[in-house]
Design an enzyme around this catalytic site. Structure first.
Site, mmCIF file in Angstrom:
data_model
loop_
_atom_site.group_PDB
_atom_site.id
_atom_site.type_symbol
_atom_site.label_atom_id
_atom_site.label_comp_id
_atom_site.label_asym_id
_atom_site.label_seq_id
_atom_site.Cartn_x
_atom_site.Cartn_y
_atom_site.Cartn_z
ATOM 1 N N CYS A 91 0.825 -1.217 0.000
ATOM 2 C CA CYS A 91 0.000 0.000 0.000
ATOM 3 C C CYS A 91 0.861 1.270 0.000
ATOM 4 O O CYS A 91 1.477 1.580 -1.008
ATOM 5 C CB CYS A 91 -1.000 -0.052 1.148
ATOM 6 N N HIS A 184 -3.243 -5.117 1.314
ATOM 7 C CA HIS A 184 -2.664 -5.446 2.636
ATOM 8 C C HIS A 184 -2.700 -6.947 2.911
ATOM 9 O O HIS A 184 -3.600 -7.417 3.624
ATOM 10 C CB HIS A 184 -3.465 -4.727 3.725
ATOM 11 N N GLU A 186 -1.023 -8.586 4.948
ATOM 12 C CA GLU A 186 -0.792 -8.859 6.381
ATOM 13 C C GLU A 186 -2.095 -8.803 7.194
ATOM 14 O O GLU A 186 -2.114 -9.206 8.349
ATOM 15 C CB GLU A 186 0.244 -7.865 6.941
HETATM 16 N N1 GLN Z 1 -3.331 6.410 0.859
HETATM 17 C C1 GLN Z 1 -2.133 6.102 1.551
HETATM 18 C C2 GLN Z 1 -0.934 6.768 0.901
HETATM 19 O O1 GLN Z 1 -0.942 7.049 -0.259
HETATM 20 C C3 GLN Z 1 -1.906 4.606 1.600
HETATM 21 C C4 GLN Z 1 -2.950 3.955 2.462
HETATM 22 C C5 GLN Z 1 -2.483 2.672 3.073
HETATM 23 O O2 GLN Z 1 -1.285 2.388 3.169
HETATM 24 N N2 GLN Z 1 -3.416 1.912 3.564
HETATM 25 O O3 GLN Z 1 0.028 6.981 1.570
#
Ligand code: GLN
Length: 209
Positions: A91, A184, A186
């Site tokens: 992410c 994610h 995890e």
């Molecule tokens: N929107 C976040 C970003 O761009 C990422 C969100 C997340 O890691 N769950 O940093």
């Protein structure tokens, strides 16, 4: 019997699902019968002893500011480029690995290690967080992907391999010893992506011998 080498993995421990990544990696070590340790890292010296690094989700702006002001950004880049550190970003971590982000207003210091372009918060308010069953490469069973304000990989260079898509959006890629995932893993019970990362560290280590 030849003893398998000890493997040390770090998880950047500033924010996000740090303990979930640690718990999942520990389970993978046990299941694979590998001697290893995994712990949160936040100092440059702590990078010296690890061969694998996980960049968790969170806020890419905040994490990147921390990495830069603690001299971790250049050191991580150097280690990955010299081939002594495998890396997995989930992410926000996927955002940090990119060469380029489309959101020019975001003040994110990128590692620029992977030949990908990324759009932050790509799913819009209606779908801020959702779970979807996705197919990864040629893996037999689908993976339960949890997306939370997730980015999308909008362009992939020739050195990168796309491992998964959601509809037309690229959501997982690999390049050498690096893995970028927009969701994610995890936060599920499915350890396959963490096992795959362990196998990347192991093959990096074998090449060095
Ligand atoms: N929107 C976040 C970003 O761009 C990422 C969100 C997340 O890691 N769950 O940093």
């Amino acid at each position: 019997m030849v003893k398998k080498p000890f493997i040390s993995i770090g998880v950047i421990g500033i924010q996000g699902a740090v303990s979930e990544h640690i718990a999942m990696m520990q389970k993978v070590f046990v299941d694979a019968d590998v001697d290893g340790s995994v712990s949160a890292v936040s100092k440059k010296e702590e990078l010296q002893k690890i061969q694998g690094l996980i960049l968790p989700g969170g806020e890419s702006t905040t994490i990147s500011r921390f990495l830069k002001s603690n001299d971790l950004l250049d050191e991580i880049r150097r280690r990955v480029q010299e081939g002594s550190l495998a890396i997995m970003g989930t992410c926000a971590g996927c955002v940090l690995l990119a060469k380029k982000i489309l959101d020019t207003h975001a003040n994110v210091h990128l590692l620029q290690l992977m030949d990908i372009e990324v759009k932050r918060n790509a799913f819009g308010r209606q779908r801020e967080s959702f779970e979807e069953s996705v197919t990864i490469d040629e893996w037999k069973d689908p993976f339960p992907a949890v997306f939370i304000r997730a980015p999308v990989i909008t362009a992939v260079g020739k050195d990168c391999k796309v491992l998964a898509k959601s509809q037309n959006d690229t959501i997982m890629v690999e390049q050498d010893t690096m893995l970028a995932i927009t969701f994610h893993p995890e936060l599920t019970d499915d350890t396959r992506i963490h096992s795959y990362f362990l196998s990347k560290i192991q093959s990096m280590n074998e090449k060095k011998i």
